[in-house]
Design an enzyme around this catalytic site. Sequence first.
Site, PDB file in Angstrom:
ATOM      1  N   ASP A   9      49.250  37.939  54.571  1.00  0.00           N
ATOM      2  CA  ASP A   9      47.850  37.837  54.160  1.00  0.00           C
ATOM      3  C   ASP A   9      47.371  36.408  54.377  1.00  0.00           C
ATOM      4  O   ASP A   9      48.167  35.461  54.332  1.00  0.00           O
ATOM      5  CB  ASP A   9      47.714  38.152  52.658  1.00  0.00           C
ATOM      6  CG  ASP A   9      47.757  39.649  52.368  1.00  0.00           C
ATOM      7  OD1 ASP A   9      47.668  40.457  53.302  1.00  0.00           O
ATOM      8  OD2 ASP A   9      47.874  40.004  51.168  1.00  0.00           O
ATOM      9  N   ARG A  66      45.201  41.285  61.751  1.00  0.00           N
ATOM     10  CA  ARG A  66      44.251  42.009  60.890  1.00  0.00           C
ATOM     11  C   ARG A  66      42.998  41.138  60.797  1.00  0.00           C
ATOM     12  O   ARG A  66      43.102  39.949  60.518  1.00  0.00           O
ATOM     13  CB  ARG A  66      44.825  42.236  59.491  1.00  0.00           C
ATOM     14  CG  ARG A  66      43.818  42.896  58.529  1.00  0.00           C
ATOM     15  CD  ARG A  66      44.190  42.677  57.063  1.00  0.00           C
ATOM     16  NE  ARG A  66      45.377  43.389  56.662  1.00  0.00           N
ATOM     17  CZ  ARG A  66      46.188  42.951  55.691  1.00  0.00           C
ATOM     18  NH1 ARG A  66      45.939  41.824  55.059  1.00  0.00           N
ATOM     19  NH2 ARG A  66      47.264  43.640  55.360  1.00  0.00           N
TER      20      ARG A  66
HETATM   21  P1  FDA Z   1      31.420  43.958  52.578  1.00  0.00           P
HETATM   22  O1  FDA Z   1      31.851  43.003  51.520  1.00  0.00           O
HETATM   23  O2  FDA Z   1      30.192  43.628  53.367  1.00  0.00           O
HETATM   24  O3  FDA Z   1      31.289  45.373  51.948  1.00  0.00           O
HETATM   25  C1  FDA Z   1      30.773  46.471  52.679  1.00  0.00           C
HETATM   26  C2  FDA Z   1      30.706  47.675  51.741  1.00  0.00           C
HETATM   27  O4  FDA Z   1      32.039  48.066  51.410  1.00  0.00           O
HETATM   28  C3  FDA Z   1      30.033  47.394  50.394  1.00  0.00           C
HETATM   29  O5  FDA Z   1      28.635  47.555  50.477  1.00  0.00           O
HETATM   30  C4  FDA Z   1      30.698  48.433  49.521  1.00  0.00           C
HETATM   31  O6  FDA Z   1      30.117  49.679  49.714  1.00  0.00           O
HETATM   32  C5  FDA Z   1      32.108  48.464  50.056  1.00  0.00           C
HETATM   33  N1  FDA Z   1      32.962  47.499  49.319  1.00  0.00           N
HETATM   34  C6  FDA Z   1      33.405  46.316  49.784  1.00  0.00           C
HETATM   35  N2  FDA Z   1      34.165  45.699  48.848  1.00  0.00           N
HETATM   36  C7  FDA Z   1      34.168  46.528  47.774  1.00  0.00           C
HETATM   37  C8  FDA Z   1      34.765  46.458  46.498  1.00  0.00           C
HETATM   38  N3  FDA Z   1      35.502  45.425  46.121  1.00  0.00           N
HETATM   39  N4  FDA Z   1      34.571  47.495  45.647  1.00  0.00           N
HETATM   40  C9  FDA Z   1      33.841  48.563  46.012  1.00  0.00           C
HETATM   41  N5  FDA Z   1      33.241  48.674  47.205  1.00  0.00           N
HETATM   42  C10 FDA Z   1      33.412  47.681  48.081  1.00  0.00           C
HETATM   43  N6  FDA Z   1      40.694  38.831  52.486  1.00  0.00           N
HETATM   44  C11 FDA Z   1      41.313  37.643  52.714  1.00  0.00           C
HETATM   45  O7  FDA Z   1      40.696  36.593  52.534  1.00  0.00           O
HETATM   46  N7  FDA Z   1      42.609  37.619  53.161  1.00  0.00           N
HETATM   47  C12 FDA Z   1      43.322  38.753  53.405  1.00  0.00           C
HETATM   48  O8  FDA Z   1      44.485  38.687  53.813  1.00  0.00           O
HETATM   49  C13 FDA Z   1      42.675  40.002  53.173  1.00  0.00           C
HETATM   50  N8  FDA Z   1      43.332  41.184  53.394  1.00  0.00           N
HETATM   51  C14 FDA Z   1      42.636  42.375  53.307  1.00  0.00           C
HETATM   52  C15 FDA Z   1      43.250  43.568  53.672  1.00  0.00           C
HETATM   53  C16 FDA Z   1      42.525  44.743  53.703  1.00  0.00           C
HETATM   54  C17 FDA Z   1      43.199  46.017  54.113  1.00  0.00           C
HETATM   55  C18 FDA Z   1      41.144  44.731  53.341  1.00  0.00           C
HETATM   56  C19 FDA Z   1      40.325  45.973  53.402  1.00  0.00           C
HETATM   57  C20 FDA Z   1      40.556  43.565  52.930  1.00  0.00           C
HETATM   58  C21 FDA Z   1      41.274  42.382  52.900  1.00  0.00           C
HETATM   59  N9  FDA Z   1      40.679  41.200  52.489  1.00  0.00           N
HETATM   60  C22 FDA Z   1      41.339  40.003  52.717  1.00  0.00           C
HETATM   61  C23 FDA Z   1      39.377  41.215  51.778  1.00  0.00           C
HETATM   62  C24 FDA Z   1      38.207  40.993  52.738  1.00  0.00           C
HETATM   63  O9  FDA Z   1      38.205  39.660  53.165  1.00  0.00           O
HETATM   64  C25 FDA Z   1      36.856  41.303  52.061  1.00  0.00           C
HETATM   65  O10 FDA Z   1      36.687  40.437  50.969  1.00  0.00           O
HETATM   66  C26 FDA Z   1      36.702  42.743  51.578  1.00  0.00           C
HETATM   67  O11 FDA Z   1      37.298  43.639  52.464  1.00  0.00           O
HETATM   68  C27 FDA Z   1      35.219  43.112  51.451  1.00  0.00           C
HETATM   69  O12 FDA Z   1      34.604  43.025  52.685  1.00  0.00           O
HETATM   70  P2  FDA Z   1      34.133  44.300  53.560  1.00  0.00           P
HETATM   71  O13 FDA Z   1      34.585  44.066  54.956  1.00  0.00           O
HETATM   72  O14 FDA Z   1      34.595  45.548  52.936  1.00  0.00           O
HETATM   73  O15 FDA Z   1      32.559  44.179  53.659  1.00  0.00           O
END
Ligand code: FDA
Length: 308
Positions: free
Chosen positions: A132, A182
């Site tokens: 990560d 990733r």
């Molecule tokens: P965005 O934040 O724009 O969200 C899009 C939509 O997704 C929201 O409108 C909502 O509907 C849904 N959503 C997103 N987050 C949600 C939540 N917490 N609860 C409910 N609904 C939610 N970060 C990092 O800094 N280092 C890392 O190693 C990782 N590793 C990682 C692995 C995996 C498998 C995932 C999915 C995420 C990470 N992250 C991470 C976290 C990542 O950086 C980010 O903060 C979250 O994924 C939220 O961003 P989205 O891309 O979902 O988009």
Amino acid sequence: MNPMRTLLLGMADSPTCKRLLTGWGVTRRVVKRFVPGETLDEAAAAVAQVNAEGLTATMNPLGENVANEATATASTNAYIEILDRIAADGLGSNISVKLTMLGLDLGHDIAIANLRRVLQAAERHDNFVRIDMEASPYVESTLEIFRELRADHPKVGAVIQTYLRRSGDDIEALISEGASVRVVKGAYNEPPEVAFPDKADVDRNFVAILDRLARADARENGVRVAIGSHDPAILAKGSELIESQGIEAGWEFQMLYGIGKQHQRELAAAGHDVRIYVSYGVAWYPWFMRRLAERPANVLFFLRHLFG
Ligand code: FDA
């Protein structure tokens, strides 16, 4: 940056807020939405369920920033125990590790020695380890350790955060190395010199990085891609690229346990590989605060439970 996000990410680092919030039963009830349990048994059961739905998993024992070598060794042993358990139960899962849990704050050599033990265990089981990416002060050393160990242990992957201004350069380097990457937006509180303050720029950069990863040279180099997001626009972009570029293998979608279930099902039904990031354990506080910061609706959900 959105002030609510800044506040919640600040609270993630505050021992006083931690003491207050973790003491409330309501916090635990809301946490259950994202964390299937506190023990390896509970996490293994959740992964078995995820597998039964046709999805794979990546397991992550919660915790970060260990303060001494004994705790770093204990975390290393815990990661190895998970790899052993995945093999013993025949689970469809790899693991995601945090270098600050393996002692990165105590020095490069400690973290690298501990990660090497984890990678050796993964190799014994023919499994894969994702490192990560944590807050920006750790990015350079994390990528260095990734490169140093990948030379001996190829089944290890990195993470790129599209909110970082440096991510375009990092992606170019990782493409030339044929790495497994990733791509995520990024979850920490970063200063504007280091990260794009506007969400629109973070999203645009995500799309640009996916476009870059789909180009022929990346695929010829053996680059593997995991799209870590719940954002419908990013998921649609990923699907569109996979189809238009005729990508048959090496790309998958990854989402956090308890988030975006409908998207998980739809992507899997469309024939894509979908992996669920299953976190578990007792040290859930900072992780949970980052999940609240990602979505204001989660705070409303929390408040409804508090007053409901
Ligand atoms: P965005 O934040 O724009 O969200 C899009 C939509 O997704 C929201 O409108 C909502 O509907 C849904 N959503 C997103 N987050 C949600 C939540 N917490 N609860 C409910 N609904 C939610 N970060 C990092 O800094 N280092 C890392 O190693 C990782 N590793 C990682 C692995 C995996 C498998 C995932 C999915 C995420 C990470 N992250 C991470 C976290 C990542 O950086 C980010 O903060 C979250 O994924 C939220 O961003 P989205 O891309 O979902 O988009």
